[in-house]
Design an enzyme around this catalytic site. Sequence first.
Site, PDB file in Angstrom:
ATOM      1  N   GLU A  43       0.832  -1.202   0.000  1.00 34.56           N
ATOM      2  CA  GLU A  43       0.000   0.000   0.000  1.00 34.56           C
ATOM      3  C   GLU A  43       0.871   1.257   0.000  1.00 34.56           C
ATOM      4  O   GLU A  43       0.583   2.232  -0.713  1.00 34.56           O
ATOM      5  CB  GLU A  43      -0.894  -0.027   1.245  1.00 34.56           C
ATOM      6  CG  GLU A  43      -1.732   1.216   1.451  1.00 34.56           C
ATOM      7  CD  GLU A  43      -2.230   1.314   2.884  1.00 34.56           C
ATOM      8  OE1 GLU A  43      -2.613   2.432   3.265  1.00 34.56           O
ATOM      9  OE2 GLU A  43      -2.213   0.317   3.614  1.00 34.56           O
ATOM     10  N   ASP A  47       0.538   3.882  -3.139  1.00 33.67           N
ATOM     11  CA  ASP A  47       0.113   5.259  -2.930  1.00 33.67           C
ATOM     12  C   ASP A  47       0.977   6.214  -3.753  1.00 33.67           C
ATOM     13  O   ASP A  47       0.471   7.132  -4.415  1.00 33.67           O
ATOM     14  CB  ASP A  47       0.216   5.581  -1.443  1.00 33.67           C
ATOM     15  CG  ASP A  47      -0.062   7.048  -1.143  1.00 33.67           C
ATOM     16  OD1 ASP A  47      -1.194   7.492  -1.373  1.00 33.67           O
ATOM     17  OD2 ASP A  47       0.864   7.741  -0.687  1.00 33.67           O
ATOM     18  N   ASP A 116      -7.190   0.977   0.877  1.00 30.29           N
ATOM     19  CA  ASP A 116      -5.839   0.489   1.178  1.00 30.29           C
ATOM     20  C   ASP A 116      -5.467  -0.693   0.290  1.00 30.29           C
ATOM     21  O   ASP A 116      -4.337  -0.783  -0.216  1.00 30.29           O
ATOM     22  CB  ASP A 116      -5.745   0.074   2.648  1.00 30.29           C
ATOM     23  CG  ASP A 116      -5.800   1.259   3.601  1.00 30.29           C
ATOM     24  OD1 ASP A 116      -5.718   2.402   3.126  1.00 30.29           O
ATOM     25  OD2 ASP A 116      -5.942   1.032   4.820  1.00 30.29           O
ATOM     26  N   GLU A 119      -4.649   0.417  -3.281  1.00 30.27           N
ATOM     27  CA  GLU A 119      -3.284   0.945  -3.361  1.00 30.27           C
ATOM     28  C   GLU A 119      -2.262  -0.192  -3.310  1.00 30.27           C
ATOM     29  O   GLU A 119      -1.252  -0.162  -4.021  1.00 30.27           O
ATOM     30  CB  GLU A 119      -3.033   1.927  -2.224  1.00 30.27           C
ATOM     31  CG  GLU A 119      -3.725   3.261  -2.406  1.00 30.27           C
ATOM     32  CD  GLU A 119      -3.436   4.235  -1.287  1.00 30.27           C
ATOM     33  OE1 GLU A 119      -3.520   5.451  -1.527  1.00 30.27           O
ATOM     34  OE2 GLU A 119      -3.125   3.786  -0.150  1.00 30.27           O
TER      35      GLU A 119
END
Length: 225
Positions: A43, A47, A116, A119
Amino acid sequence: MSGDFADRLAHRFADPGLLRQALTHRSLLQGRNRGLASNERLEFVGDRVLGLVIAEWLVERFPGEREGGLGRRLAHLVNQATLAAVARRIGLAEALIVPASEAATGVRKRATVLADACEALIGALYIDGGLDAARDFIRAHWAEEVEAVAEAPRDPKTALQEWAQGRGLALPAYRTVASEGPSHRPRFTVAVTVGEASAEASGVTKREAEKAAAAALLARLEGGA
């Protein structure tokens, strides 16, 4: 892990373990290593990759737009609500690997969990197939959101304040309801209230959480929910 979900990604993983890790919620694991074996590290990567690819795309798609407008578009396209919406469309919720006890509580439906995991999936695609694999996935599944807004979105906190003022209500009130995670990667949950309506959202900074909460409440108020 669902083979059907893997087939829908248009990417064959050289390391299928990366996909499994991206879909593994931390609640499945116990002990000190759960943050290493769950999707949290992926994650973290995803991101950054998402932000880069969306920024690149926006500069290409809106050549006449100034930095401020591009920034507002970027914030909208990488926020929790958009990530969760993409996750739902691609069936990620059903593919998440969680313990039966957590599944019974509806953890797969939570926007924070879906965002989450989305990502993390981008992070896994990037590590396994490079930037092209991640870019192909993002451009395929964010196109609807990129094209949906003719004008750069307003800052959600400003928009919510204007909504309240236009109806003679008190200004939105923000309250931090939770702070968790390690010091180098905290996560804040903020609640916002306008009149009798409220909403919560999370972010890696209080400001990000406030903006996400404002966006969630504004969507609810303008939708009449």
